[in-house]
Design a protein around this motif. Structure first.
Motif, PDB file in Angstrom:
ATOM      1  N   ARG A   1       0.821  -1.211   0.000  1.00 42.44           N
ATOM      2  CA  ARG A   1       0.000   0.000   0.000  1.00 42.44           C
ATOM      3  C   ARG A   1       0.859   1.267   0.000  1.00 42.44           C
ATOM      4  NH1 ARG A   1      -5.354  -0.121   1.520  1.00 42.44           N
ATOM      5  NH2 ARG A   1      -6.278  -2.195   1.547  1.00 42.44           N
ATOM      6  N   ASN A   2       2.167   1.071  -0.114  1.00 48.55           N
ATOM      7  CA  ASN A   2       3.095   2.205  -0.119  1.00 48.55           C
ATOM      8  C   ASN A   2       2.946   3.085   1.123  1.00 48.55           C
ATOM      9  OD1 ASN A   2       4.198   1.569  -2.720  1.00 48.55           O
ATOM     10  ND2 ASN A   2       2.329   2.409  -3.651  1.00 48.55           N
ATOM     11  N   PHE A   3       2.720   2.421   2.259  1.00 48.43           N
ATOM     12  CA  PHE A   3       2.558   3.155   3.524  1.00 48.43           C
ATOM     13  C   PHE A   3       3.931   3.578   4.039  1.00 48.43           C
ATOM     14  CE2 PHE A   3       2.316   3.095   8.245  1.00 48.43           C
ATOM     15  CZ  PHE A   3       1.409   4.143   8.406  1.00 48.43           C
ATOM     16  N   SER A   4       4.084   4.865   4.321  1.00 43.74           N
ATOM     17  CA  SER A   4       5.380   5.388   4.758  1.00 43.74           C
ATOM     18  C   SER A   4       5.356   5.912   6.192  1.00 43.74           C
ATOM     19  CB  SER A   4       5.834   6.516   3.819  1.00 43.74           C
ATOM     20  OG  SER A   4       4.865   7.565   3.789  1.00 43.74           O
ATOM     21  N   GLY A   5       4.261   5.681   6.893  1.00 40.47           N
ATOM     22  CA  GLY A   5       4.154   6.149   8.272  1.00 40.47           C
ATOM     23  C   GLY A   5       4.908   5.252   9.237  1.00 40.47           C
ATOM     24  N   GLU A   6       4.821   5.590  10.512  1.00 39.53           N
ATOM     25  CA  GLU A   6       5.527   4.823  11.540  1.00 39.53           C
ATOM     26  C   GLU A   6       4.660   3.680  12.065  1.00 39.53           C
ATOM     27  OE1 GLU A   6       6.965   7.249  14.668  1.00 39.53           O
ATOM     28  OE2 GLU A   6       8.184   8.532  13.375  1.00 39.53           O
ATOM     29  N   CYS A   7       5.297   2.542  12.244  1.00 39.70           N
ATOM     30  CA  CYS A   7       4.611   1.378  12.824  1.00 39.70           C
ATOM     31  C   CYS A   7       5.669   0.398  13.310  1.00 39.70           C
ATOM     32  CB  CYS A   7       3.704   0.714  11.789  1.00 39.70           C
ATOM     33  SG  CYS A   7       2.818  -0.733  12.410  1.00 39.70           S
ATOM     34  N   ASP A   8       5.613   0.039  14.583  1.00 42.36           N
ATOM     35  CA  ASP A   8       6.577  -0.893  15.157  1.00 42.36           C
ATOM     36  C   ASP A   8       6.201  -2.314  14.733  1.00 42.36           C
ATOM     37  OD1 ASP A   8       8.293  -2.433  16.605  1.00 42.36           O
ATOM     38  OD2 ASP A   8       7.626  -1.734  18.581  1.00 42.36           O
ATOM     39  N   LEU A   9       6.955  -2.862  13.781  1.00 37.83           N
ATOM     40  CA  LEU A   9       6.656  -4.178  13.226  1.00 37.83           C
ATOM     41  C   LEU A   9       7.496  -5.283  13.852  1.00 37.83           C
ATOM     42  CD1 LEU A   9       6.419  -3.156   9.461  1.00 37.83           C
ATOM     43  CD2 LEU A   9       4.528  -3.569  11.051  1.00 37.83           C
ATOM     44  N   GLN A  10       8.204  -4.949  14.924  1.00 38.04           N
ATOM     45  CA  GLN A  10       9.047  -5.943  15.604  1.00 38.04           C
ATOM     46  C   GLN A  10       8.291  -6.609  16.760  1.00 38.04           C
ATOM     47  OE1 GLN A  10      11.329  -5.745  12.838  1.00 38.04           O
ATOM     48  NE2 GLN A  10      12.267  -6.897  14.539  1.00 38.04           N
ATOM     49  N   ARG A  11       6.991  -6.595  16.687  1.00 35.73           N
ATOM     50  CA  ARG A  11       6.133  -7.232  17.697  1.00 35.73           C
ATOM     51  C   ARG A  11       5.247  -8.271  17.022  1.00 35.73           C
ATOM     52  NH1 ARG A  11       3.112  -2.001  19.887  1.00 35.73           N
ATOM     53  NH2 ARG A  11       3.174  -1.588  17.644  1.00 35.73           N
ATOM     54  N   ARG A  12       4.674  -9.140  17.834  1.00 33.03           N
ATOM     55  CA  ARG A  12       3.651 -10.045  17.331  1.00 33.03           C
ATOM     56  C   ARG A  12       2.294  -9.329  17.384  1.00 33.03           C
ATOM     57  NH1 ARG A  12       7.004 -13.615  20.298  1.00 33.03           N
ATOM     58  NH2 ARG A  12       7.836 -15.313  19.001  1.00 33.03           N
ATOM     59  N   ALA A  13       1.357  -9.816  16.614  1.00 34.14           N
ATOM     60  CA  ALA A  13       0.041  -9.172  16.511  1.00 34.14           C
ATOM     61  C   ALA A  13      -0.645  -9.046  17.870  1.00 34.14           C
ATOM     62  CB  ALA A  13      -0.854  -9.956  15.553  1.00 34.14           C
ATOM     63  N   GLU A  14      -0.483 -10.045  18.722  1.00 30.92           N
ATOM     64  CA  GLU A  14      -1.175 -10.050  20.013  1.00 30.92           C
ATOM     65  C   GLU A  14      -0.601  -9.021  20.997  1.00 30.92           C
ATOM     66  OE1 GLU A  14       1.130 -13.674  22.308  1.00 30.92           O
ATOM     67  OE2 GLU A  14      -0.505 -14.166  20.934  1.00 30.92           O
ATOM     68  N   GLU A  15       0.544  -8.423  20.663  1.00 27.32           N
ATOM     69  CA  GLU A  15       1.158  -7.425  21.534  1.00 27.32           C
ATOM     70  C   GLU A  15       0.702  -6.000  21.220  1.00 27.32           C
ATOM     71  OE1 GLU A  15       5.505  -8.891  22.639  1.00 27.32           O
ATOM     72  OE2 GLU A  15       5.192  -8.987  20.464  1.00 27.32           O
ATOM     73  N   VAL A  16      -0.064  -5.826  20.165  1.00 26.10           N
ATOM     74  CA  VAL A  16      -0.469  -4.492  19.718  1.00 26.10           C
ATOM     75  C   VAL A  16      -1.856  -4.151  20.283  1.00 26.10           C
ATOM     76  CG1 VAL A  16      -0.901  -3.006  17.725  1.00 26.10           C
ATOM     77  CG2 VAL A  16       0.858  -4.796  17.604  1.00 26.10           C
ATOM     78  N   PRO A  17      -1.988  -3.073  21.052  1.00 24.78           N
ATOM     79  CA  PRO A  17      -3.286  -2.685  21.613  1.00 24.78           C
ATOM     80  C   PRO A  17      -4.287  -2.290  20.534  1.00 24.78           C
ATOM     81  CG  PRO A  17      -1.471  -1.557  22.727  1.00 24.78           C
ATOM     82  CD  PRO A  17      -0.896  -2.195  21.513  1.00 24.78           C
TER      83      PRO A  17
END
Length: 254
Positions: A225-241
């Motif tokens: 999707r050519n997303f250039s924003g910030e997102c911490d991808l070093q987590r598993r899905a269950e760790e994201v609120p």
């Protein structure tokens, strides 16, 4: 004639009067309120509800049970598959902008029913459902727990939810092979303004491989999707609120 429970409809009829009374107290119906009961069955909750309300709308798929229910002058009976019912129109037919919804949901299609009702959340005041305990655990789960997943995120986005009552198998006839519980769902007054379809796709991708960090799943989806924003991808899905999933969905739409 005695009604024989039909397995294809997932019929388990509530029979414990103490549990019935506890559920009705949790619902707290008031005279004149617009209310819809999904799957009234043999009417275990229907009668105490209608006694307090004065009138009750019911949605029943089983034609034999629907025929019995039509004999009750205070019931408005819709014989239909609940997944095809327009709850906004049903509320209007009861002379209300919003309706309260209750029911002992068929466990084999409980999740599809919850997602169907999500589409009518603006026409619903609150919901009280009997469900498999395992499903309710997933609905109310917090991040960093094994029960936390797509269902948790999608429903917590639109509802405040509470597990209000445990119900053992012996409370039913025939008894199911699982524990049950009652959940209270109150639509949030000001939910985050995100696109439901986009959020659903985002969360489904995130939880598609729970054991992997998001860089391998959601990261690739965001790249497409050519997303250039910030997102911490070093987590598993269950760790994201939930709030972070909502913020990401909103950022993608900008």
């Amino acid at each position: 004639m005695k009604h024989i429970p039909r397995k294809r409809f997932g019929q388990h009829f509530l029979a414990d009067q103490g549990i019935i009374d506890a559920i009705v107290r949790a619902i707290d119906p008031k005279p004149g309120q617009a209310m819809v009961e999904i799957g009234p069955g043999l009417g275990a909750m229907t009668q105490p509800l209608v006694e307090r309300l004065g009138r009750l709308a019911v949605v029943e798929l089983d034609r034999d049970l629907a025929a019995r229910l039509r004999g009750h002058a205070q019931l408005v009976v819709t014989e239909a598959d609940v997944l095809k019912v327009d709850f906004a129109q049903l509320a209007q037919s009861l002379g209300a902008l919003k309706t309260r919804v209750v029911g002992n949901l068929p466990y084999n299609i409980s999740t599809p029913i919850l997602f169907h009702l999500l589409g009518f959340v603006d026409s619903i005041e609150d919901q009280h459902f009997m469900l498999q305990k395992e499903v309710i655990d997933r609905m109310v789960a917090r991040p960093a727990t094994s029960d936390y997943g797509r269902l948790s995120v999608m429903l917590q986005w639109r509802y405040e939810m509470e597990d209000v009552l445990f119900v053992p198998p012996e409370s039913f006839d025939p008894p199911p092979r699982v524990d049950s519980a009652v959940v209270r769902m109150v639509p949030r007054a000001e939910p985050a303004p995100v696109d439901e379809k986009l959020l659903s796709e985002l969360v489904q991708v995130a939880f598609s491989q729970r054991r992997k960090i998001l860089r391998h799943t959601l990261g690739k989806w965001l790249e497409q999707r050519n997303f250039s924003g910030e997102c911490d991808l070093q987590r598993r899905a269950e760790e994201v609120p939930v709030a972070e999933y909502l913020a990401l969905a909103a950022a993608i739409r900008q």
